[in-house]
Design a protein around this motif. Sequence first.
Motif, PDB file in Angstrom:
ATOM      1  N   VAL A   1      33.278 -38.074  28.498  1.00 41.96           N
ATOM      2  CA  VAL A   1      34.419 -37.685  27.676  1.00 41.96           C
ATOM      3  C   VAL A   1      34.406 -36.181  27.456  1.00 41.96           C
ATOM      4  O   VAL A   1      35.440 -35.499  27.595  1.00 41.96           O
ATOM      5  CB  VAL A   1      34.396 -38.425  26.322  1.00 41.96           C
ATOM      6  N   ARG A   2      33.241 -35.638  27.135  1.00 41.41           N
ATOM      7  CA  ARG A   2      33.147 -34.189  26.903  1.00 41.41           C
ATOM      8  C   ARG A   2      33.402 -33.413  28.191  1.00 41.41           C
ATOM      9  O   ARG A   2      34.010 -32.334  28.162  1.00 41.41           O
ATOM     10  CB  ARG A   2      31.779 -33.825  26.320  1.00 41.41           C
ATOM     11  N   ARG A   3      32.983 -33.960  29.329  1.00 40.37           N
ATOM     12  CA  ARG A   3      33.261 -33.263  30.595  1.00 40.37           C
ATOM     13  C   ARG A   3      34.766 -33.198  30.856  1.00 40.37           C
ATOM     14  O   ARG A   3      35.286 -32.172  31.334  1.00 40.37           O
ATOM     15  CB  ARG A   3      32.541 -33.978  31.743  1.00 40.37           C
ATOM     16  N   ILE A   4      35.470 -34.269  30.530  1.00 41.38           N
ATOM     17  CA  ILE A   4      36.923 -34.275  30.729  1.00 41.38           C
ATOM     18  C   ILE A   4      37.602 -33.294  29.775  1.00 41.38           C
ATOM     19  O   ILE A   4      38.458 -32.499  30.182  1.00 41.38           O
ATOM     20  CB  ILE A   4      37.481 -35.701  30.535  1.00 41.38           C
ATOM     21  N   THR A   5      37.218 -33.334  28.494  1.00 41.73           N
ATOM     22  CA  THR A   5      37.848 -32.415  27.539  1.00 41.73           C
ATOM     23  C   THR A   5      37.498 -30.968  27.844  1.00 41.73           C
ATOM     24  O   THR A   5      38.323 -30.071  27.629  1.00 41.73           O
ATOM     25  CB  THR A   5      37.442 -32.762  26.096  1.00 41.73           C
ATOM     26  N   ASP A   6      36.279 -30.723  28.358  1.00 35.08           N
ATOM     27  CA  ASP A   6      35.912 -29.356  28.737  1.00 35.08           C
ATOM     28  C   ASP A   6      36.767 -28.865  29.904  1.00 35.08           C
ATOM     29  O   ASP A   6      37.139 -27.685  29.958  1.00 35.08           O
ATOM     30  CB  ASP A   6      34.429 -29.280  29.121  1.00 35.08           C
ATOM     31  N   ARG A   7      37.076 -29.770  30.820  1.00 36.59           N
ATOM     32  CA  ARG A   7      37.922 -29.376  31.949  1.00 36.59           C
ATOM     33  C   ARG A   7      39.329 -29.044  31.465  1.00 36.59           C
ATOM     34  O   ARG A   7      39.937 -28.054  31.894  1.00 36.59           O
ATOM     35  CB  ARG A   7      37.965 -30.495  32.987  1.00 36.59           C
ATOM     36  N   LEU A   8      39.842 -29.868  30.561  1.00 36.75           N
ATOM     37  CA  LEU A   8      41.152 -29.578  29.983  1.00 36.75           C
ATOM     38  C   LEU A   8      41.125 -28.278  29.183  1.00 36.75           C
ATOM     39  O   LEU A   8      42.067 -27.482  29.224  1.00 36.75           O
ATOM     40  CB  LEU A   8      41.590 -30.727  29.075  1.00 36.75           C
ATOM     41  N   ASP A   9      40.027 -28.065  28.451  1.00 37.67           N
ATOM     42  CA  ASP A   9      39.903 -26.852  27.639  1.00 37.67           C
ATOM     43  C   ASP A   9      39.833 -25.611  28.516  1.00 37.67           C
ATOM     44  O   ASP A   9      40.386 -24.558  28.172  1.00 37.67           O
ATOM     45  CB  ASP A   9      38.657 -26.956  26.759  1.00 37.67           C
ATOM     46  N   ALA A  10      39.135 -25.706  29.657  1.00 41.66           N
ATOM     47  CA  ALA A  10      39.044 -24.554  30.565  1.00 41.66           C
ATOM     48  C   ALA A  10      40.428 -24.152  31.068  1.00 41.66           C
ATOM     49  O   ALA A  10      40.772 -22.966  31.120  1.00 41.66           O
ATOM     50  CB  ALA A  10      38.131 -24.890  31.744  1.00 41.66           C
ATOM     51  N   VAL A  11      41.247 -25.151  31.421  1.00 35.47           N
ATOM     52  CA  VAL A  11      42.626 -24.854  31.817  1.00 35.47           C
ATOM     53  C   VAL A  11      43.391 -24.300  30.624  1.00 35.47           C
ATOM     54  O   VAL A  11      44.196 -23.362  30.748  1.00 35.47           O
ATOM     55  CB  VAL A  11      43.316 -26.123  32.362  1.00 35.47           C
ATOM     56  N   GLY A  12      43.111 -24.849  29.430  1.00 32.55           N
ATOM     57  CA  GLY A  12      43.773 -24.373  28.218  1.00 32.55           C
ATOM     58  C   GLY A  12      43.467 -22.933  27.901  1.00 32.55           C
ATOM     59  O   GLY A  12      44.332 -22.194  27.397  1.00 32.55           O
ATOM     60  N   ASN A  13      42.245 -22.485  28.189  1.00 36.18           N
ATOM     61  CA  ASN A  13      41.907 -21.072  27.968  1.00 36.18           C
ATOM     62  C   ASN A  13      42.755 -20.167  28.841  1.00 36.18           C
ATOM     63  O   ASN A  13      43.218 -19.104  28.412  1.00 36.18           O
ATOM     64  CB  ASN A  13      40.419 -20.821  28.257  1.00 36.18           C
TER      65      ASN A  13
END
Length: 695
Positions: free
Chosen positions: A442-454
């Motif tokens: 779950v954290r890997r998925i949210t981190d991937r979304l967050d990286a795009v969000g940055n």
Amino acid sequence: MDGLTLSVPLSGLAALVVAWMTIGAIDRSDTGSERMRQIAAAIQQGAMAFLNREYRVLVVFVLAVALLIVAVGLSTAAMDWRTGIAFLIGAAFSVAAGWIGMRVATRANVRTAQAARHGLVAALGMAFSGGSVMGLAVVGLGLLGVSVLFLLLGVDGVERGIINGFALGASSIALFARVGGGIYTKAADVGADLVGKVEAGIPEDDPRNPAVIADNVGDNVGDVAGMGADLFESYVGSIVATMALAVLLPQVDVALAVLPLLVAASGVIASILGVVAVRAVGGSDPARALRMGTLLAGGLTLVFVALISLLIYQTWVYFLATVAGLIAGIAIGLITEYYTSNDYAPVRSIAAQSATGPATNIIAGIAVGMRSTAWPILVIGAATLAAYYIGQRAGDQGLFCIALAAVGMLSITGMTVAVDAYGPIADNAGGIAEMAHLEPEVRRITDRLDAVGNTTAAIGKGFAIGSAALTALALFAAYTAAVRLDAVSLTDPNLIVGLFLGGMLPFLFSAMTMEAVGRAASSMIEEVRRQFRSIPGLMEGTAPPDYARCVSISTAAALREMLVPGLMAVIVPLLVGFVLGKAALGGLLAGALVTGVLLAVFMANAGGAWDNAKKYIEVGNLGSKGSDIHKATVVGDTVGDPFKDTSGPSLNILIKLMSIVALVFAPLFAERSGLLGAALEQARLLARVLVMGSG
């Protein structure tokens, strides 16, 4: 034309209906475990409590300014008292957009974390749905407010400057939202990072960190409510400035006042379709899905504007001016991505130079930020010249077409804000996943979304800066036309003084907001250290931290520190206009525009580059978390935090707010030379009488 004008508020209503339907779908989604709901409730309560307290403070300011405008309007024929009513409506609509966006973002975060348990596509859909509500609320309320005022008041409402009051209300709320939200989020972020990650050595979003809830709250008040308010006032300001130029410049047909409304309505419909496309397509590549939605919205807008320009106004001129603005906005976003994404050389060079410590990291970041100012300014200059000369070929409509280019750039604001607001929702989802001890996937998925969000956040800041430049330029043109300032002469001492004052203000404003973050962060750091020292079992995870105390510190500091910088943006233009006159005020606006845009680009891009240099190290390049090079990048990121999230973005609103203040009060300055000029003239006449008498 009447039927077309009526279609504009209907477009705004359509955006609000889609937002309302999306809110219902989000509220019906799964919120996960009890622990997830508890964490999400703490974030939502902190965010809404801050927003409600901020708005209570702003009520006093808004009512005071509205009463001032009404009083001036009743005492002189130069201004219309109804401008004060329009000001109240603009402020109320800006507040509503921020409140809606914040409420939904803080409800979508936990649902995004739960959706991530079912895969990337589901998580992307939920996070983007939350962001799209903010985007559609911004354009829906903005377009609805301006168009309804226009329908009620007609061209007279534009000629008398009444509709300008709506833009002033939006700008006033936006500055306080940006400054207050920026101070809040960076006080929490700096405290959480320096004490938690550097001193205590615990991971980001670790539930043992007392500032972690305040940090997650800050993502919402800064990057959702703050960014939404920023682009809401740019969106409204560009439309109002273009309408004002349509009636202020005698060579422009009054019917053109409707054109910016039609362009904006086209962008709203295109943004709705872009939002629907992102949700429908989804996919395993979030960046590609978001980019596709943005390009689709931009392409559809151009098709709609081409039809409007050719079929209604029977010329390609207005379409080409809109194209110039829209292309400039996209270009500035891509340039910003190059300088702030860790996929490219500038960020990687900062990471590499961090091997020798924090000092070289900071030097490299400053250099990247300064270098990044060149291309955006060239793009803005090219768009300005292109729009101007396109307009001149249509019969001396150059200034009008520059303003129309700003409307074109901001026409897909609904999509732009949706993409930008998705980022903090994904970031919050990652924090909830960490604090609730969800599965590592779950954290890997949210981190991937967050990286795009940055990356989307950095692009959003670049877009906001570019739109601020063109909007402020359009407002400046409207001001000079309103006060009949036909020529800007560098031989006018009043204008030169205004230029210097305007050039200085962004630096003074940035210093004040940076110092405010420093003071607030110091209080947060001491509180986090105190809790680590004094709460037995905190580091072991057997005792909970006092999250509420950290939220309270950030809230109190933000509300206290936002007042002086915010008031300065309103008071200084009025003082310069009354004391030094309309030419000096024109110089003030010009000076602030030049240095404000450059400083904003520098600070936003340097901050974004420092942030992603840290993330580049954290994923295993050149080192790892906890290494010396990582600690150096954390220091650089901490310096860059107020650059990119407080001072830099707030400068956009500073230059626009001063411009709209000048435009609203322009009738009072039109026939005056300023108190100082009047006093000098009286002294000259007295001296002449005395000389003649002695002779």
